[in-house]
Design an enzyme around this catalytic site. Structure first.
Site, PDB file in Angstrom:
ATOM      1  N   GLU A 115      25.690 -17.312  29.887  1.00  0.00           N
ATOM      2  CA  GLU A 115      25.619 -16.158  30.703  1.00  0.00           C
ATOM      3  C   GLU A 115      25.936 -14.851  30.014  1.00  0.00           C
ATOM      4  OE1 GLU A 115      28.262 -16.881  33.842  1.00  0.00           O
ATOM      5  OE2 GLU A 115      27.751 -18.837  34.498  1.00  0.00           O
ATOM      6  N   LYS A 117      28.864 -12.161  28.884  1.00  0.00           N
ATOM      7  CA  LYS A 117      30.023 -11.972  29.132  1.00  0.00           C
ATOM      8  C   LYS A 117      30.307 -10.412  29.425  1.00  0.00           C
ATOM      9  CE  LYS A 117      34.888 -12.331  27.041  1.00  0.00           C
ATOM     10  NZ  LYS A 117      35.276 -11.522  27.981  1.00  0.00           N
ATOM     11  N   ASP A 119      31.346  -6.717  30.365  1.00  0.00           N
ATOM     12  CA  ASP A 119      32.807  -6.109  29.862  1.00  0.00           C
ATOM     13  C   ASP A 119      32.952  -5.404  31.190  1.00  0.00           C
ATOM     14  OD1 ASP A 119      34.759  -5.187  28.274  1.00  0.00           O
ATOM     15  OD2 ASP A 119      33.167  -3.705  27.028  1.00  0.00           O
ATOM     16  N   TYR A 231      29.565 -14.878  39.300  1.00  0.00           N
ATOM     17  CA  TYR A 231      29.089 -16.057  38.522  1.00  0.00           C
ATOM     18  C   TYR A 231      29.964 -17.574  38.735  1.00  0.00           C
ATOM     19  CZ  TYR A 231      33.321 -14.005  36.040  1.00  0.00           C
ATOM     20  OH  TYR A 231      34.457 -13.660  35.676  1.00  0.00           O
ATOM     21  N   LYS A 320      31.782 -14.220  21.131  1.00  0.00           N
ATOM     22  CA  LYS A 320      31.968 -12.751  20.878  1.00  0.00           C
ATOM     23  C   LYS A 320      30.959 -12.051  19.776  1.00  0.00           C
ATOM     24  CE  LYS A 320      35.377 -10.927  23.002  1.00  0.00           C
ATOM     25  NZ  LYS A 320      36.879 -11.020  22.716  1.00  0.00           N
ATOM     26  N   CYS A 414      32.695  32.062  17.385  1.00  0.00           N
ATOM     27  CA  CYS A 414      31.712  30.885  17.647  1.00  0.00           C
ATOM     28  C   CYS A 414      31.288  30.789  16.006  1.00  0.00           C
ATOM     29  CB  CYS A 414      30.425  31.577  18.335  1.00  0.00           C
ATOM     30  SG  CYS A 414      28.860  30.597  17.988  1.00  0.00           S
ATOM     31  N   CYS A 417      27.419  32.913  15.832  1.00  0.00           N
ATOM     32  CA  CYS A 417      27.344  34.151  15.815  1.00  0.00           C
ATOM     33  C   CYS A 417      28.470  34.992  15.821  1.00  0.00           C
ATOM     34  CB  CYS A 417      26.688  34.600  17.218  1.00  0.00           C
ATOM     35  SG  CYS A 417      27.813  34.273  18.806  1.00  0.00           S
ATOM     36  N   CYS A 432      31.246  29.451  23.329  1.00  0.00           N
ATOM     37  CA  CYS A 432      30.623  31.006  22.895  1.00  0.00           C
ATOM     38  C   CYS A 432      30.271  31.459  24.310  1.00  0.00           C
ATOM     39  CB  CYS A 432      29.852  30.668  22.061  1.00  0.00           C
ATOM     40  SG  CYS A 432      28.695  31.987  21.710  1.00  0.00           S
ATOM     41  N   CYS A 437      23.635  34.287  21.575  1.00  0.00           N
ATOM     42  CA  CYS A 437      23.972  33.666  20.403  1.00  0.00           C
ATOM     43  C   CYS A 437      22.674  32.795  19.827  1.00  0.00           C
ATOM     44  CB  CYS A 437      25.143  32.536  20.723  1.00  0.00           C
ATOM     45  SG  CYS A 437      25.390  31.586  19.197  1.00  0.00           S
TER      46      CYS A 437
HETATM   47  S1  IVH Z   1      34.179 -17.613  33.376  1.00  0.00           S
HETATM   48  C1  IVH Z   1      36.770 -20.417  34.627  1.00  0.00           C
HETATM   49  N1  IVH Z   1      31.878 -16.008  33.092  1.00  0.00           N
HETATM   50  O1  IVH Z   1      35.895 -12.685  30.549  1.00  0.00           O
HETATM   51  C2  IVH Z   1      36.198 -19.339  34.652  1.00  0.00           C
HETATM   52  N2  IVH Z   1      33.973 -15.071  32.730  1.00  0.00           N
HETATM   53  O2  IVH Z   1      37.412 -13.099  28.196  1.00  0.00           O
HETATM   54  C3  IVH Z   1      36.396 -18.366  33.520  1.00  0.00           C
HETATM   55  N3  IVH Z   1      33.806 -12.736  32.061  1.00  0.00           N
HETATM   56  O3  IVH Z   1      38.659 -13.179  32.391  1.00  0.00           O
HETATM   57  C4  IVH Z   1      35.548 -17.067  33.457  1.00  0.00           C
HETATM   58  N4  IVH Z   1      31.861 -12.470  31.974  1.00  0.00           N
HETATM   59  O4  IVH Z   1      36.878 -11.683  33.364  1.00  0.00           O
HETATM   60  C5  IVH Z   1      33.170 -15.957  33.063  1.00  0.00           C
HETATM   61  N5  IVH Z   1      30.107 -14.753  32.661  1.00  0.00           N
HETATM   62  C6  IVH Z   1      31.149 -14.824  32.797  1.00  0.00           C
HETATM   63  C7  IVH Z   1      32.127 -13.775  32.305  1.00  0.00           C
HETATM   64  C8  IVH Z   1      33.488 -14.009  32.199  1.00  0.00           C
HETATM   65  C9  IVH Z   1      32.997 -11.760  31.877  1.00  0.00           C
HETATM   66  C10 IVH Z   1      35.392 -12.381  31.684  1.00  0.00           C
HETATM   67  C11 IVH Z   1      36.244 -12.899  32.900  1.00  0.00           C
HETATM   68  C12 IVH Z   1      37.302 -13.485  31.882  1.00  0.00           C
HETATM   69  C13 IVH Z   1      37.165 -12.848  30.587  1.00  0.00           C
HETATM   70  C14 IVH Z   1      37.552 -13.872  29.379  1.00  0.00           C
END
Ligand code: IVH
Length: 677
Positions: A115, A117, A119, A231, A320, A414, A417, A432, A437
């Site tokens: 899945e 991750k 942000d 998720y 990561k 500026c 000009c 400006c 200009c």
């Molecule tokens: S699962 C037991 N799935 O990443 C479940 N977390 O660095 C644990 N996060 O605190 C989390 N996408 O806020 C899970 N697809 C994803 C995620 C995800 C982002 C975040 C989440 C967690 C942090 C950990």
């Protein structure tokens, strides 16, 4: 390393991490990159794992991360809101598989789900009898902030599940976890709006999303177009799927948003690794920011059996992506002149390689930010480049200073000009103020011909500059009197190209008034505000005659923009420009349809109004909905898309609740009208 050295290093790492924590969270001015922080943190964690006697209570590794906000009500989570361990390489992922393999019976075969991750920030949603009853942030993992009213304004959070009558019936109680974030385009649009209003731009989408969700006033959240992806099911009364893959399908069928463009199922780990490596180049193609991918053991029973280490479940790991930040020296700061005259500071850098390219220049956003972050010429700075986004300076590494650094002051003249630089009280931008200009004129013409403005095909930045330097045009109005003979003289302008260009210029004479107003380069007036203006003024001449007081009374227009409009029309050069447009036959009146339909944002939607709204009268709200393409009916049925409810709403509201029809407040309606949802 001797035992003494190890102990000394642990002390040093603790000191460093605590200092950087303080700089990041309290001062909001970090001096090292997240990746550098992670490296220090992992070094300390490794030392402590080998030498548990070196762990002290003040060690940053003992801190349970908390993002609690003091003035929101608190809620205790049904189960700890866990985090994730990290992997940084294919070998780390294989090592994770080996570690969990040792804890499982020999005959167990594992399959995996990958899945994104996200942000963003974790949010936990509780549904009772299918109705959203609670939304809470992660907080410290045990206790979170209650953000229910705010979450109700997020359109991707179903207020009732199943969201569609075809969905499975929901358990009497269901607790779902996901991530709230800004889609990239929504964040860009928000900043576009800030820019138009002359306000400070948001730098970090994640922090902005967090701030928006933790507002005390939900009306502010409603104006920020947040999105939530789900998720996990944290708790349920009743049967829920036994695998992660089926959980995602289940959540989707209940009406939650899931990241289908990324989610994959794999039977073996090497295929997972291949997918992840392929994804590194694709990460920026997604509509949202991700900082990695999450690999989860598919069978949730196995995951439960594997348990947790600290606050990280063993059954999942976050891979990561490599950092997109690097450090380099800030050699100088140049001021770029934009079309409205705004001066944008640009960093001149010692060349540095960041995520695949050599970066020599980077944005510094604005002079306020330079001051807030105390960035100086000569500083070692962190530069970030993610995907197609223009690289920008995150901040200085104050620790690397030698004392020779020079503070950066906004220019007083500026750079192109030489006109004196101005700044309106309460505004961020320096600008400006000379409309003639040369750089402003060039940028303005470039903007004027661009697709989102007058859409004159066949003239890019180079073409515009060529016309200006050859004296064929002095301003945007001269475009409409260009002739083929002159154009054919220019380098790269062949017969066919010239014909097409002239046809395109001819067509541009009849663009809607909104486009023309938005293309003029009035500070604070982009396409959105131009649309608002056309609703009130049906010709350029009517707008030119407007006073600051009149303009200021229009919803959505602040005093700065009102002032900038009046100032623009008072300027001699601009008056001439309008006369040249008129003489060339450019449309200066609104097309009849422009004033009838303000937008089609509500097209295909049917609304029912009930109760007393805070500001709008019933007929005003109805007119607004119709102007934006929606329909208003008197009674609630299955066909009703939304009900707009005010105070003292009666049986219509109850009926809507019974049918699971989403309920909006006046603010929600206004943000839909603005196209912000
Ligand atoms: S699962 C037991 N799935 O990443 C479940 N977390 O660095 C644990 N996060 O605190 C989390 N996408 O806020 C899970 N697809 C994803 C995620 C995800 C982002 C975040 C989440 C967690 C942090 C950990």
């Amino acid at each position: 390393m001797s035992q003494n050295d190890v102990a000394a290093r642990a002390v040093e790492l603790r000191r460093l991490l605590n200092e950087h924590n303080y700089r990041y969270h309290v001062l909001t001015a970090p001096v090292i990159t997240d990746a550098e922080y992670d490296a220090l943190y992992h070094e300390l964690k490794a030392i402590e794992a080998e030498n548990p006697d070196l762990i002290t209570p003040d060690s940053p590794t003992q801190r349970v991360g908390s993002d609690l906000q003091s003035d929101l009500p608190k809620v205790r989570h049904v189960a700890p809101v866990l985090s994730l361990g990290n992997a940084f390489s294919a070998d780390d992922i294989r090592a994770w598989r080996d570690r969990i393999g040792r804890l499982l019976p020999d005959d167990v075969t594992l399959d995996f789900v990958v899945e994104p991750k996200f942000d963003g920030l974790t949010v936990v949603l509780t549904y009772v009898d299918g109705m959203l009853s609670l939304a809470a942030t992660r907080g410290d993992g045990e206790v979170g902030d209650d953000v229910t009213p705010n979450a109700r304004t997020v359109r991707t959070i179903p207020l009732r599940i199943p969201a569609s009558p075809d969905g499975p019936s929901a358990p009497s109680r269901l607790v779902v976890r996901g991530e709230v974030l800004f889609l990239k385009r929504d964040f860009e649009r928000l900043n576009e709006q800030m820019r138009e209003e002359g306000l400070s731009l948001y730098v970090n989408a994640r922090n902005t999303a967090s701030g928006a969700l933790k507002q005390k006033d939900a009306r502010i959240t409603a104006r920020r177009p947040l999105t939530m992806y789900c998720y996990a099911v944290m708790e349920a009364d009743g049967d829920v799927p036994a695998t992660q893959w089926d959980t995602l399908g289940y959540l989707r069928s209940l009406g939650f948003l899931t990241a289908d463009e990324v989610i994959r199922h794999f039977d073996d780990l090497e295929s997972v690794i291949e997918y992840i490596q392929m994804f590194e180049t694709r990460r920026h193609d997604l509509p949202y920011e991700i900082d990695g991918l999450v690999i989860k053991v598919n069978d949730l029973g196995t995951t439960a059996n594997l348990g947790v280490v600290g606050k990280d479940p063993r059954g999942a790991i976050a891979y990561k992506f490599p950092a997109e930040e690097a450090t380099t020296k800030l050699l100088d700061v140049a001021a770029n002149v934009g079309r409205t005259g705004v001066l944008t500071p640009t960093a001149v850098l010692e060349p540095v390689f960041v995520s695949g390219v050599t970066v020599r220049q980077a944005s510094l956003h604005n002079y306020d930010l330079i001051e807030q972050r105390d960035i100086r010429v000569g500083d070692t700075v962190v530069v970030k480049r993610s995907g197609e986004v223009i690289p920008y300076v995150v901040g200085p590494m104050a620790g690397a200073r030698t004392g020779d650094e020079r503070p950066i002051t906004p220019p007083t003249a500026c750079p192109v000009c030489g006109s004196p630089v101005q700044r309106d009280e309460g505004e961020v931008a320096y600008y400006c103020a000379n409309p003639a200009c040369p750089e402003r004129v060039a940028r303005n013409v470039e903007y004027f011909v661009s697709r989102s403005s007058m859409d004159i095909d066949g003239l890019g930045e180079r073409g515009v500059r060529l016309l200006l330097t050859n004296g064929l045009i002095e301003d945007e109005a001269d475009l409409f009197t260009l002739n083929g003979e002159d154009l054919l003289e220019l380098e790269g302008f062949a017969e066919k190209k010239v014909q097409n260009l002239l046809a395109s210029i001819q067509a541009a004479k009849d663009r809607p008034l909104q486009r023309l107003i938005g293309a003029l380069g009035i500070r604070g007036v982009g396409n959105t505000i131009a649309g608002v203006l056309v609703e009130h003024y049906h010709s350029l001449d009517e707008l030119a005659a407007a006073t600051v007081e009149e303009l200021q009374s229009i919803e959505g227009l602040g005093p700065h923009t009102a002032g900038a409009i009046v100032e623009w029309f008072a300027n001699e050069r601009n008056r001439k420009l309008i006369e040249k447009f008129r003489a060339a036959g450019v449309r200066l009146e609104a097309q009849p349809t422009e004033t009838e339909t303000a937008s089609n944002h509500l097209e295909g939607l049917t609304f029912v109004l009930t109760g007393t709204l805070p500001n709008l009268k019933r007929d005003e709200a109805a007119a607004l909905i119709e102007q934006h393409g929606g329909k208003v009916t008197g009674s609630v049925s299955k066909k009703t898309s939304f009900i707009v409810a005010g105070t003292d709403a009666g049986s219509k509201l109850t009926k809507a609740q019974d049918l699971g029809i989403p309920i909006l407040g006046e603010d929600d309606l206004l943000s839909m009208v603005d196209g912000r949802s």
